[in-house]
Design a protein around this motif. Structure first.
Motif, PDB file in Angstrom:
ATOM      1  N   VAL A  29      -8.603   6.263   3.963  1.00  0.00           N
ATOM      2  CA  VAL A  29      -8.998   7.146   5.062  1.00  0.00           C
ATOM      3  C   VAL A  29     -10.226   7.950   4.658  1.00  0.00           C
ATOM      4  CG1 VAL A  29      -8.315   9.165   6.428  1.00  0.00           C
ATOM      5  CG2 VAL A  29      -6.706   7.285   6.122  1.00  0.00           C
ATOM      6  N   ASP A  30     -10.226   8.450   3.438  1.00  0.00           N
ATOM      7  CA  ASP A  30     -11.375   9.214   2.941  1.00  0.00           C
ATOM      8  C   ASP A  30     -12.645   8.368   2.911  1.00  0.00           C
ATOM      9  OD1 ASP A  30      -9.713  11.401   2.608  1.00  0.00           O
ATOM     10  OD2 ASP A  30      -9.514  11.140   0.432  1.00  0.00           O
ATOM     11  N   ARG A  31     -12.515   7.100   2.548  1.00  0.00           N
ATOM     12  CA  ARG A  31     -13.693   6.229   2.432  1.00  0.00           C
ATOM     13  C   ARG A  31     -14.123   5.593   3.747  1.00  0.00           C
ATOM     14  NH1 ARG A  31     -12.986   1.850  -1.347  1.00  0.00           N
ATOM     15  NH2 ARG A  31     -10.755   2.153  -1.374  1.00  0.00           N
ATOM     16  N   HIS A  32     -13.164   5.199   4.580  1.00  0.00           N
ATOM     17  CA  HIS A  32     -13.492   4.436   5.790  1.00  0.00           C
ATOM     18  C   HIS A  32     -13.345   5.221   7.084  1.00  0.00           C
ATOM     19  CE1 HIS A  32     -13.884   0.786   3.449  1.00  0.00           C
ATOM     20  NE2 HIS A  32     -12.683   0.968   2.940  1.00  0.00           N
ATOM     21  N   GLY A  33     -12.718   6.384   7.020  1.00  0.00           N
ATOM     22  CA  GLY A  33     -12.524   7.172   8.226  1.00  0.00           C
ATOM     23  C   GLY A  33     -11.203   6.887   8.902  1.00  0.00           C
ATOM     24  N   GLU A  34     -10.996   7.586  10.004  1.00  0.00           N
ATOM     25  CA  GLU A  34      -9.699   7.530  10.674  1.00  0.00           C
ATOM     26  C   GLU A  34      -9.557   6.393  11.675  1.00  0.00           C
ATOM     27  OE1 GLU A  34     -12.356   9.476  13.512  1.00  0.00           O
ATOM     28  OE2 GLU A  34     -12.170   9.557  11.346  1.00  0.00           O
TER      29      GLU A  34
ATOM     30  N   ALA B 176       0.862  -1.496   8.687  1.00  0.00           N
ATOM     31  CA  ALA B 176       2.272  -1.642   8.313  1.00  0.00           C
ATOM     32  C   ALA B 176       2.799  -0.337   7.715  1.00  0.00           C
ATOM     33  CB  ALA B 176       2.439  -2.793   7.326  1.00  0.00           C
ATOM     34  N   LEU B 177       2.004   0.306   6.874  1.00  0.00           N
ATOM     35  CA  LEU B 177       2.421   1.573   6.279  1.00  0.00           C
ATOM     36  C   LEU B 177       2.608   2.642   7.360  1.00  0.00           C
ATOM     37  CD1 LEU B 177       2.971   3.155   3.643  1.00  0.00           C
ATOM     38  CD2 LEU B 177       0.549   3.794   3.664  1.00  0.00           C
ATOM     39  N   LEU B 178       1.718   2.673   8.333  1.00  0.00           N
ATOM     40  CA  LEU B 178       1.836   3.667   9.409  1.00  0.00           C
ATOM     41  C   LEU B 178       3.143   3.517  10.186  1.00  0.00           C
ATOM     42  CD1 LEU B 178      -1.831   3.698  10.680  1.00  0.00           C
ATOM     43  CD2 LEU B 178      -0.580   5.656   9.736  1.00  0.00           C
ATOM     44  N   LEU B 179       3.643   2.300  10.307  1.00  0.00           N
ATOM     45  CA  LEU B 179       4.903   2.076  11.021  1.00  0.00           C
ATOM     46  C   LEU B 179       6.098   2.659  10.278  1.00  0.00           C
ATOM     47  CD1 LEU B 179       4.412  -1.596  12.254  1.00  0.00           C
ATOM     48  CD2 LEU B 179       4.318   0.509  13.629  1.00  0.00           C
ATOM     49  N   GLN B 180       6.002   2.764   8.965  1.00  0.00           N
ATOM     50  CA  GLN B 180       7.170   3.187   8.188  1.00  0.00           C
ATOM     51  C   GLN B 180       7.023   4.526   7.480  1.00  0.00           C
ATOM     52  OE1 GLN B 180       7.786   0.051   5.359  1.00  0.00           O
ATOM     53  NE2 GLN B 180       5.915   0.477   4.238  1.00  0.00           N
TER      54      GLN B 180
ATOM     55  N   MET C 235       0.850  -1.166   0.000  1.00  0.00           N
ATOM     56  CA  MET C 235       0.000   0.000   0.000  1.00  0.00           C
ATOM     57  C   MET C 235       0.899   1.233   0.000  1.00  0.00           C
ATOM     58  SD  MET C 235      -2.831   1.219   2.851  1.00  0.00           S
ATOM     59  CE  MET C 235      -3.822  -0.215   2.560  1.00  0.00           C
ATOM     60  N   ASP C 236       0.502   2.228  -0.802  1.00  0.00           N
ATOM     61  CA  ASP C 236       1.247   3.481  -0.797  1.00  0.00           C
ATOM     62  C   ASP C 236       0.405   4.583  -0.143  1.00  0.00           C
ATOM     63  OD1 ASP C 236      -0.588   4.423  -2.706  1.00  0.00           O
ATOM     64  OD2 ASP C 236       0.743   4.031  -4.390  1.00  0.00           O
ATOM     65  N   GLU C 237       0.983   5.771  -0.017  1.00  0.00           N
ATOM     66  CA  GLU C 237       0.279   6.853   0.668  1.00  0.00           C
ATOM     67  C   GLU C 237      -0.996   7.284  -0.042  1.00  0.00           C
ATOM     68  OE1 GLU C 237       3.760   7.316   0.286  1.00  0.00           O
ATOM     69  OE2 GLU C 237       4.475   7.380   2.369  1.00  0.00           O
ATOM     70  N   ALA C 238      -0.998   7.259  -1.363  1.00  0.00           N
ATOM     71  CA  ALA C 238      -2.204   7.644  -2.109  1.00  0.00           C
ATOM     72  C   ALA C 238      -3.344   6.662  -1.834  1.00  0.00           C
ATOM     73  CB  ALA C 238      -1.909   7.715  -3.605  1.00  0.00           C
ATOM     74  N   GLN C 239      -3.025   5.391  -1.814  1.00  0.00           N
ATOM     75  CA  GLN C 239      -4.052   4.389  -1.492  1.00  0.00           C
ATOM     76  C   GLN C 239      -4.528   4.556  -0.046  1.00  0.00           C
ATOM     77  OE1 GLN C 239      -1.468   1.127  -2.510  1.00  0.00           O
ATOM     78  NE2 GLN C 239      -2.754   0.554  -4.259  1.00  0.00           N
ATOM     79  N   PHE C 240      -3.594   4.842   0.843  1.00  0.00           N
ATOM     80  CA  PHE C 240      -3.942   5.049   2.237  1.00  0.00           C
ATOM     81  C   PHE C 240      -4.879   6.249   2.375  1.00  0.00           C
ATOM     82  CE2 PHE C 240      -3.104   6.806   6.496  1.00  0.00           C
ATOM     83  CZ  PHE C 240      -3.462   5.711   7.266  1.00  0.00           C
ATOM     84  N   GLN C 241      -4.561   7.351   1.697  1.00  0.00           N
ATOM     85  CA  GLN C 241      -5.412   8.543   1.731  1.00  0.00           C
ATOM     86  C   GLN C 241      -6.814   8.211   1.242  1.00  0.00           C
ATOM     87  OE1 GLN C 241      -4.645  12.233   2.457  1.00  0.00           O
ATOM     88  NE2 GLN C 241      -6.820  11.792   2.747  1.00  0.00           N
ATOM     89  N   ASP C 242      -6.903   7.459   0.166  1.00  0.00           N
ATOM     90  CA  ASP C 242      -8.202   7.062  -0.371  1.00  0.00           C
ATOM     91  C   ASP C 242      -8.985   6.242   0.654  1.00  0.00           C
ATOM     92  OD1 ASP C 242     -10.174   6.729  -2.576  1.00  0.00           O
ATOM     93  OD2 ASP C 242      -9.547   4.622  -2.433  1.00  0.00           O
TER      94      ASP C 242
ATOM     95  N   SER D 138       0.758  11.424   9.083  1.00  0.00           N
ATOM     96  CA  SER D 138       0.233  12.779   8.937  1.00  0.00           C
ATOM     97  C   SER D 138      -1.184  12.762   8.357  1.00  0.00           C
ATOM     98  CB  SER D 138       1.162  13.608   8.039  1.00  0.00           C
ATOM     99  OG  SER D 138       0.611  14.863   7.787  1.00  0.00           O
ATOM    100  N   ILE D 139      -1.411  11.909   7.381  1.00  0.00           N
ATOM    101  CA  ILE D 139      -2.745  11.766   6.780  1.00  0.00           C
ATOM    102  C   ILE D 139      -3.747  11.355   7.854  1.00  0.00           C
ATOM    103  CG2 ILE D 139      -4.137  10.313   5.231  1.00  0.00           C
ATOM    104  CD1 ILE D 139      -1.613  10.262   3.361  1.00  0.00           C
ATOM    105  N   LEU D 140      -3.372  10.373   8.643  1.00  0.00           N
ATOM    106  CA  LEU D 140      -4.268   9.884   9.691  1.00  0.00           C
ATOM    107  C   LEU D 140      -4.521  10.954  10.754  1.00  0.00           C
ATOM    108  CD1 LEU D 140      -5.868   7.377  10.510  1.00  0.00           C
ATOM    109  CD2 LEU D 140      -3.911   6.702  11.904  1.00  0.00           C
ATOM    110  N   GLU D 141      -3.489  11.656  11.168  1.00  0.00           N
ATOM    111  CA  GLU D 141      -3.631  12.709  12.177  1.00  0.00           C
ATOM    112  C   GLU D 141      -4.525  13.838  11.658  1.00  0.00           C
ATOM    113  OE1 GLU D 141      -3.597  14.907  15.534  1.00  0.00           O
ATOM    114  OE2 GLU D 141      -2.955  12.833  15.297  1.00  0.00           O
TER     115      GLU D 141
END
Length: 93
Positions: free
Chosen positions: A10-15, A30-34, A1-8, A40-43
């Motif tokens: 978060v936008d769809r499922h929430g924080e 796993a992405l949040l760990l690295q 997973m990359d940051e763009a997928q993660f942002q998507d 920042s997106i999640l915060e």
């Protein structure tokens, strides 16, 4: 997973990752760990949710839904530019 997928996601499922589908939650964790960017997106999503929750509750004016339905029914009775009545807003259409 990359940051763009993660942002998507978060936008769809929430924080709240506990509410995400398990199949993507593991990759997101796993992405949040690295990734500082993912954190920042999640915060940002958490802060947005908190700001929205702290604001005043907004209610639609009384009768708004009935007025919208009445306007839609009125438009459905009007002929379309082709001269045929519009049936797209009629029940069962």
């Amino acid at each position: 997973m990359d940051e763009a997928q993660f942002q998507d996601l978060v936008d769809r499922h929430g924080e709240d990752l506990t509410l995400w589908p398990a199949a993507v939650r593991v990759a997101a964790e796993a992405l949040l760990l690295q990734s500082e960017r993912a954190r920042s997106i999640l915060e940002t999503a958490v802060r947005l949710r908190e700001a929205l929750a702290a604001g005043p509750s907004v209610r639609a004016p009384a009768g708004l839904a009935a007025r919208i339905v009445a306007l839609a029914e009125d438009d459905a009775d009007k002929p379309s530019p082709t001269g045929k009545p519009s049936s797209s807003l009629r029940p069962g259409s």
